[in-house]
Design a protein around this motif. Structure first.
Motif, PDB file in Angstrom:
ATOM      1  N   THR A   1      40.946  25.739  47.451  1.00  0.00           N
ATOM      2  CA  THR A   1      41.534  25.620  46.288  1.00  0.00           C
ATOM      3  C   THR A   1      40.728  25.423  45.191  1.00  0.00           C
ATOM      4  OG1 THR A   1      42.387  23.330  46.429  1.00  0.00           O
ATOM      5  CG2 THR A   1      43.928  25.114  47.482  1.00  0.00           C
ATOM      6  N   ARG A   2      39.650  24.807  45.447  1.00  0.00           N
ATOM      7  CA  ARG A   2      38.531  24.448  44.590  1.00  0.00           C
ATOM      8  C   ARG A   2      37.470  25.548  44.309  1.00  0.00           C
ATOM      9  NH1 ARG A   2      39.281  20.754  41.175  1.00  0.00           N
ATOM     10  NH2 ARG A   2      37.011  20.072  41.268  1.00  0.00           N
TER      11      ARG A   2
ATOM     12  N   GLY B   1      41.135  28.960  44.216  1.00  0.00           N
ATOM     13  CA  GLY B   1      41.062  28.639  42.865  1.00  0.00           C
ATOM     14  C   GLY B   1      41.430  29.455  41.797  1.00  0.00           C
ATOM     15  N   PRO B   2      40.988  29.296  40.583  1.00  0.00           N
ATOM     16  CA  PRO B   2      41.098  30.236  39.423  1.00  0.00           C
ATOM     17  C   PRO B   2      40.872  31.684  39.834  1.00  0.00           C
ATOM     18  CG  PRO B   2      40.176  28.222  38.695  1.00  0.00           C
ATOM     19  CD  PRO B   2      39.922  28.031  40.302  1.00  0.00           C
ATOM     20  N   ASN B   3      41.819  32.495  39.464  1.00  0.00           N
ATOM     21  CA  ASN B   3      41.273  33.906  39.987  1.00  0.00           C
ATOM     22  C   ASN B   3      41.961  34.934  38.835  1.00  0.00           C
ATOM     23  OD1 ASN B   3      42.123  36.590  41.238  1.00  0.00           O
ATOM     24  ND2 ASN B   3      40.815  35.447  42.727  1.00  0.00           N
ATOM     25  N   TYR B   4      41.046  35.802  38.356  1.00  0.00           N
ATOM     26  CA  TYR B   4      41.571  36.687  37.251  1.00  0.00           C
ATOM     27  C   TYR B   4      40.587  37.395  37.052  1.00  0.00           C
ATOM     28  CZ  TYR B   4      39.766  33.107  33.826  1.00  0.00           C
ATOM     29  OH  TYR B   4      39.017  32.252  33.094  1.00  0.00           O
ATOM     30  N   SER B   5      40.671  38.531  35.840  1.00  0.00           N
ATOM     31  CA  SER B   5      39.312  39.134  35.658  1.00  0.00           C
ATOM     32  C   SER B   5      39.302  39.109  33.923  1.00  0.00           C
ATOM     33  CB  SER B   5      39.476  40.652  35.834  1.00  0.00           C
ATOM     34  OG  SER B   5      40.654  41.300  35.352  1.00  0.00           O
ATOM     35  N   ILE B   6      37.919  39.569  33.251  1.00  0.00           N
ATOM     36  CA  ILE B   6      37.870  39.622  32.198  1.00  0.00           C
ATOM     37  C   ILE B   6      37.559  41.117  32.039  1.00  0.00           C
ATOM     38  CG2 ILE B   6      36.674  39.013  29.882  1.00  0.00           C
ATOM     39  CD1 ILE B   6      36.626  36.028  31.217  1.00  0.00           C
ATOM     40  N   SER B   7      38.020  41.785  30.627  1.00  0.00           N
ATOM     41  CA  SER B   7      37.508  43.201  30.566  1.00  0.00           C
ATOM     42  C   SER B   7      37.138  43.087  29.076  1.00  0.00           C
ATOM     43  CB  SER B   7      38.849  44.103  30.931  1.00  0.00           C
ATOM     44  OG  SER B   7      38.008  45.444  30.737  1.00  0.00           O
ATOM     45  N   THR B   8      35.801  43.057  28.880  1.00  0.00           N
ATOM     46  CA  THR B   8      35.176  42.967  27.498  1.00  0.00           C
ATOM     47  C   THR B   8      34.178  44.239  27.459  1.00  0.00           C
ATOM     48  OG1 THR B   8      33.863  41.202  28.026  1.00  0.00           O
ATOM     49  CG2 THR B   8      35.978  40.902  26.632  1.00  0.00           C
TER      50      THR B   8
ATOM     51  N   ARG C   1      35.339  21.881  33.232  1.00  0.00           N
ATOM     52  CA  ARG C   1      36.634  21.322  33.119  1.00  0.00           C
ATOM     53  C   ARG C   1      37.120  20.406  34.353  1.00  0.00           C
ATOM     54  NH1 ARG C   1      38.098  25.967  30.445  1.00  0.00           N
ATOM     55  NH2 ARG C   1      39.396  26.542  32.013  1.00  0.00           N
ATOM     56  N   GLY C   2      36.585  20.685  35.529  1.00  0.00           N
ATOM     57  CA  GLY C   2      37.197  20.073  36.754  1.00  0.00           C
ATOM     58  C   GLY C   2      38.240  20.930  37.426  1.00  0.00           C
ATOM     59  N   ASP C   3      38.378  22.475  37.097  1.00  0.00           N
ATOM     60  CA  ASP C   3      39.503  23.022  37.619  1.00  0.00           C
ATOM     61  C   ASP C   3      38.787  23.800  39.075  1.00  0.00           C
ATOM     62  OD1 ASP C   3      40.641  23.063  35.385  1.00  0.00           O
ATOM     63  OD2 ASP C   3      39.910  25.067  34.654  1.00  0.00           O
ATOM     64  N   ALA C   4      37.550  23.580  39.087  1.00  0.00           N
ATOM     65  CA  ALA C   4      36.853  24.180  40.568  1.00  0.00           C
ATOM     66  C   ALA C   4      35.368  23.523  40.832  1.00  0.00           C
ATOM     67  CB  ALA C   4      36.686  25.802  40.422  1.00  0.00           C
ATOM     68  N   ASP C   5      35.056  23.640  41.963  1.00  0.00           N
ATOM     69  CA  ASP C   5      33.704  23.118  42.402  1.00  0.00           C
ATOM     70  C   ASP C   5      32.975  24.548  42.546  1.00  0.00           C
ATOM     71  OD1 ASP C   5      34.419  20.501  42.602  1.00  0.00           O
ATOM     72  OD2 ASP C   5      35.465  21.167  44.591  1.00  0.00           O
ATOM     73  N   ILE C   6      33.459  25.406  42.895  1.00  0.00           N
ATOM     74  CA  ILE C   6      32.554  26.743  42.848  1.00  0.00           C
ATOM     75  C   ILE C   6      33.279  27.983  42.349  1.00  0.00           C
ATOM     76  CG2 ILE C   6      31.655  28.347  44.636  1.00  0.00           C
ATOM     77  CD1 ILE C   6      31.477  26.223  46.652  1.00  0.00           C
ATOM     78  N   MET C   7      32.444  28.770  41.690  1.00  0.00           N
ATOM     79  CA  MET C   7      33.287  30.082  41.010  1.00  0.00           C
ATOM     80  C   MET C   7      32.325  31.078  41.602  1.00  0.00           C
ATOM     81  SD  MET C   7      35.937  29.342  39.407  1.00  0.00           S
ATOM     82  CE  MET C   7      36.207  30.979  38.653  1.00  0.00           C
ATOM     83  N   VAL C   8      33.086  32.265  42.052  1.00  0.00           N
ATOM     84  CA  VAL C   8      32.398  33.522  42.178  1.00  0.00           C
ATOM     85  C   VAL C   8      32.411  34.222  40.888  1.00  0.00           C
ATOM     86  CG1 VAL C   8      32.095  35.534  44.020  1.00  0.00           C
ATOM     87  CG2 VAL C   8      32.835  33.089  44.632  1.00  0.00           C
ATOM     88  N   ALA C   9      31.541  34.687  40.512  1.00  0.00           N
ATOM     89  CA  ALA C   9      31.692  35.385  39.201  1.00  0.00           C
ATOM     90  C   ALA C   9      30.733  36.464  38.760  1.00  0.00           C
ATOM     91  CB  ALA C   9      31.439  34.203  37.946  1.00  0.00           C
ATOM     92  N   GLY C  10      31.105  37.495  37.987  1.00  0.00           N
ATOM     93  CA  GLY C  10      30.276  38.559  37.786  1.00  0.00           C
ATOM     94  C   GLY C  10      31.185  39.681  37.171  1.00  0.00           C
ATOM     95  N   GLY C  11      30.496  41.007  37.334  1.00  0.00           N
ATOM     96  CA  GLY C  11      31.050  42.234  36.979  1.00  0.00           C
ATOM     97  C   GLY C  11      30.775  43.314  37.823  1.00  0.00           C
ATOM     98  N   ALA C  12      31.607  44.396  37.760  1.00  0.00           N
ATOM     99  CA  ALA C  12      31.612  45.522  38.667  1.00  0.00           C
ATOM    100  C   ALA C  12      32.020  46.831  38.141  1.00  0.00           C
ATOM    101  CB  ALA C  12      32.228  45.462  40.104  1.00  0.00           C
ATOM    102  N   GLU C  13      31.332  47.553  38.261  1.00  0.00           N
ATOM    103  CA  GLU C  13      31.614  49.184  37.531  1.00  0.00           C
ATOM    104  C   GLU C  13      31.229  50.330  38.521  1.00  0.00           C
ATOM    105  OE1 GLU C  13      34.216  49.596  35.010  1.00  0.00           O
ATOM    106  OE2 GLU C  13      32.737  48.720  33.526  1.00  0.00           O
TER     107      GLU C  13
END
Length: 493
Positions: A179-180, A235-242, A260-272
């Protein structure tokens, strides 16, 4: 409003009442569109101003007060808020191995080839940075693999490879508080093949022949969702599209979740994956693409006088972003440090950048403020540099506004070799930036034959250069006027 927002967050508070106060910050720019205030010198010792100018507008009386010299910016020291990179994963025109990808870039290899995914013989543009021989073996089960749009295949493989690189295998994750751990992998266009196929089925055969996967595989959030479903990350899960700024927006938002303390680890990036009849045709209609069909490998030529548009590419780039405290506690290998970032909007035009570069320059300034970095510390820029007539020079002008002395700065364009990966571009370029930090080598900007005279910064033309990176910024800008900048540096305990 963009100018007002920029001013407020960069070091001064502007109020309708006419009251104002100074805050510590990295920089202030002139208020374009209101009334020019005095230029503020940005140096390693802080900000110095010499007076003030006030003006009236429909927003009320706005005043920029003089402030004394303030202390130099300070980097984050709290290990819970310091963010480090512990893993990287990608899918690219040079394969899915990070080292192979960067070695190809260092060698100046072009990955641009004729399109053969569909019949492009009647198209005015017939080449791209198309991925070939892609395999998802070991990362996606066969049944899902056959159904998925390529963009989600790229997302899943790059995300799982990044987790593996961070020593976060399935067995390790099972012992962690999932969850983190969050996922934030965006896409500019989502499942464009899934969408096109669904519309074709509707038109030719009727609504009853639309696959039930039409909507799920088309929407842009599905990459993050599928990666979480496969790995159990809650944990936090969504996408951004800019558009083409997507991946950097995701890095910036992911970092803020950790801070902010919402998570310890984030898997982040972009795909196309938009090398499709609709994707290529749509960008042709926008008059954005190079039409150098007779010599595609020399078509992407950032800052060259004879550039004629960008080359469409595809892929995915994902980082594992982790709080320093958590990374140290689990004994993770720390690759580099994310110092900060920023996002702004040109508020100007759907596809064209502001000629004065205000949106970009303010974004760079905000990113340095967020990172606690003085401009003098930056000595490498991985530029957006798409090879378009207006965009290339607008970015250079913005960089020169922020960095008054560019003699120590080197700047290169990754897209010269892999094309423009749209929503994936920032992810792939962040990895290139981090590899520059860890290897001490900058890849060349290829196809540099006749440089625009305004480009007075070293673009690492045609041949790689050795360069010890102190602080690096990676720029990504998207249709709609979306600007994003992220800041990386070598990790120092």
């Amino acid at each position: 409003m963009a100018a007002i927002a920029s001013a407020s967050s960069s070091g001064l508070i502007l109020e309708k009442s006419g009251k104002s106060s100074a805050r510590n910050g990295v920089s202030m720019f002139q208020y374009n569109g209101l009334r020019a205030v005095e230029t503020m010198h940005v140096g390693s010792t802080g900000i110095r101003t010499t007076g003030f100018i006030s003006t009236s507008s429909k927003w009320g009386r706005i005043k920029a007060m003089a402030s004394p010299t303030v202390s130099a910016p300070k980097r984050e020291t709290d290990p819970k808020k310091r963010i480090v990179i512990t893993g990287m994963g990608l899918v690219s025109v040079f394969g899915s191995d990070v080292d192979t990808f960067y070695n190809k870039l260092l060698d100046g290899v072009s990955g641009i080839t004729p399109i053969d995914r569909f019949d492009a013989s009647e198209y005015s543009v017939r080449f791209s940075g198309q991925i070939r021989d892609f395999t998802s073996k070991g990362y996606i089960d066969g049944k899902s693999d056959r159904r998925l749009d390529d963009v989600w295949r790229y997302c899943l493989v790059s995300g799982k490879r990044a987790l593996d690189d961070a020593s976060l295998s399935k067995d390790v994750l099972e012992k962690m508080d999932k969850t983190r751990i969050g996922v934030l992998v965006g896409s500019g266009m989502g499942g464009i093949s899934a969408f096109s196929n669904g519309v074709e089925a509707l038109v030719l055969k009727g609504y009853k022949k639309i696959t039930p996967f039409f909507i799920p595989y088309s929407i842009t959030n599905m990459g993050s969702a599928l990666l979480a479903i496969d790995t159990g990350l809650m944990g936090p899960n969504y996408s951004i599209s800019t558009a083409c700024a997507t991946a950097n927006y995701c890095f910036f938002a992911a970092a803020n979740h950790i801070r902010r303390g919402d998570a310890d680890i984030m898997v982040a990036g972009g795909a196309e994956s938009a090398i499709t009849p609709a994707g290529v045709g749509g960008f042709i209609a926008c008059r954005a693409l190079s039409s150098r069909n007779d010599n595609p490998q020399e078509a992407s030529r950032p800052w060259d006088k004879n550039r004629d548009g960008f080359v469409i590419g595809e892929g995915a780039g994902v980082l594992i972003m982790e709080s320093l405290e958590h990374a140290v506690k689990r004994g993770a290998n720390i690759i580099a440090e994310y110092l900060g970032g920023a996002v702004t909007c040109d508020a100007h035009h759907m596809t064209d950048p502001r000629k004065d570069g205000l949106g970009v320059s303010s974004c760079i300034i905000k990113s340095l403020q967020d990172a606690g970095v003085a401009p003098e510390e930056v000595n490498y820029v991985n530029a957006h540099a798409t090879s378009t007539l207006a965009g290339d020079l607008a970015e250079v002008n913005a960089i020169k506004k922020v960095f008054k002395d560019t003699s120590e700065i080197k700047m290169n364009g990754t897209k010269s070799m892999i094309g423009h990966g749209l929503g994936a571009a920032g992810g792939l370029e962040a990895i290139a930036t981090i590899k520059a930090i860890t290897t001490g080598w900058l890849h060349p900007t290829i196809n540099q034959y006749e440089l625009e005279p305004e480009v007075t910064i070293d673009t690492v033309p045609n041949v790689k250069k050795q360069h010890e990176v102190n602080v690096a910024i990676s720029n990504s800008f998207g249709f709609g006027g979306h600007n994003s900048v992220v800041v990386f540096a070598p990790f120092k305990p």
